[in-house]
Design an enzyme around this catalytic site. Structure first.
Site, mmCIF file in Angstrom:
data_model
loop_
_atom_site.group_PDB
_atom_site.id
_atom_site.type_symbol
_atom_site.label_atom_id
_atom_site.label_comp_id
_atom_site.label_asym_id
_atom_site.label_seq_id
_atom_site.Cartn_x
_atom_site.Cartn_y
_atom_site.Cartn_z
ATOM 1 N N HIS A 37 -17.774 -15.120 -26.208
ATOM 2 C CA HIS A 37 -16.960 -16.338 -26.144
ATOM 3 C C HIS A 37 -16.030 -16.610 -26.546
ATOM 4 C CE1 HIS A 37 -20.776 -18.618 -25.901
ATOM 5 N NE2 HIS A 37 -20.877 -18.440 -24.168
ATOM 6 N N SER A 185 -25.547 -13.633 -27.292
ATOM 7 C CA SER A 185 -26.165 -14.674 -25.984
ATOM 8 C C SER A 185 -26.438 -16.408 -26.893
ATOM 9 C CB SER A 185 -27.613 -14.681 -25.386
ATOM 10 O OG SER A 185 -27.775 -15.258 -24.642
#
Ligand code: AMP
Length: 279
Positions: A37, A185
């Protein structure tokens, strides 16, 4: 960093920037932030004057037996990380802000949503386009950045933006991996140490498949062999080699190949892919 808890706060911030002529980049997330991210945030900063990150776990993209209720929530840590990256604003709406009473969206994901993840997650991409479109309405960014990790999602969003002629440039960010090769993830938190070790095999197999393809090996046979190897550790949902632009079968006109997979390791669903030019 401004933390906007509702739509009004968010639109107020954005309106001020727009009057100043600032270019706004937007990174939608569901929180549980990791270096993948944050790489999108850095890309956003490099391409715009102001960066907005949203943190919203969107109920409409989860199926009935999926992990919506248990999805990792690390809000305090997420805000700390985003502040350290010098993000300008974080949007943390609740469900009522995104889906106010009586709100219904007729938006449906386009043709690129068919197959792959949709087979096991029917309606998933409809939920994705609905929430992303709603966030686009509120934030009205100039640029929005999505990870290649969710490759089908990236194409579905690009298709939506093109179909609706939205004045938003979609950029994609490369997959950030653990040193082991495992794609980062939020759901990796569900894996035990032993499972993390097993999970490496996924990227190893994808990398080998790419190499074999470039070496001219028959792709169908190579995929079949890879499935046999993967099935020792994983329950395979799909492992497919497709045209990376159309997500259809590879043809003589295919210039870029996508090898995409979704597997279960225990009860954790992992997805990964590798995209490369036809040799
Ligand atoms: P999520 O919070 O899982 O909805 O992801 C938010 C955004 O981060 C999506 O555009 C994802 O594709 C992207 N993303 C997730 N994992 C990675 C990764 N390992 N590398 C790069 N981008 C990622």
């Amino acid at each position: 960093m401004q933390v906007c808890l509702d739509n009004q706060q968010m639109t107020d911030v954005v309106s001020t920037w727009k009057i100043q002529g600032q270019v706004i980049a937007f990174v939608p997330t569901m929180g549980g932030l990791h270096a993948g991210h944050l790489s999108l945030v850095h890309q956003a900063k490099a391409n715009a004057d102001k960066v907005v990150v949203s943190i919203f776990v969107n109920p409409t993209q989860f199926g009935e037996n999926e992990d919506f209720d248990n999805y990792p929530n690390t809000l305090e840590q997420d805000l700390y990380e985003l502040e350290a990256c010098q993000v300008d604003a974080v949007f943390t709406p609740n469900k009522e802000h995104i889906y106010p009473d009586g709100f219904t969206s007729h938006l449906k994901a386009g043709s690129l949503s068919q197959g792959l993840c949709s087979n096991a997650r029917p309606g998933h991409f409809d939920g994705v386009v609905q929430v992303v479109h709603r966030l686009f309405e509120i934030i009205a960014p100039d640029i929005a950045i999505f990870g290649q990790k969710d490759y089908q999602q990236l194409l579905v969003i690009k298709q939506m933006v093109a179909a609706l002629s939205l004045p938003i440039q979609i950029l994609s960010g490369a997959i950030v991996r653990e040193q082991s090769g495992l794609a980062m993830s939020t759901r990796n938190q569900y894996l035990s140490i032993e499972q993390k070790q097993q999970a490496l095999k996924l990227y190893q197999v994808l990398t080998e498949l790419k190499q074999e393809t470039l070496n001219g090996r028959n792709l169908a046979t190579a995929i079949q062999d890879a499935k046999t190897i993967l099935s020792q550790d994983f329950k395979i949902e799909y492992l497919s080699a497709l045209d990376a632009n159309t997500l259809k079968s590879i043809t003589d006109n295919t210039s870029k190949i996508a090898i995409l997979c979704a597997v279960f390791l225990g009860s954790t669903r992992l997805i990964d892919n590798i995209i490369f030019n036809q040799g």
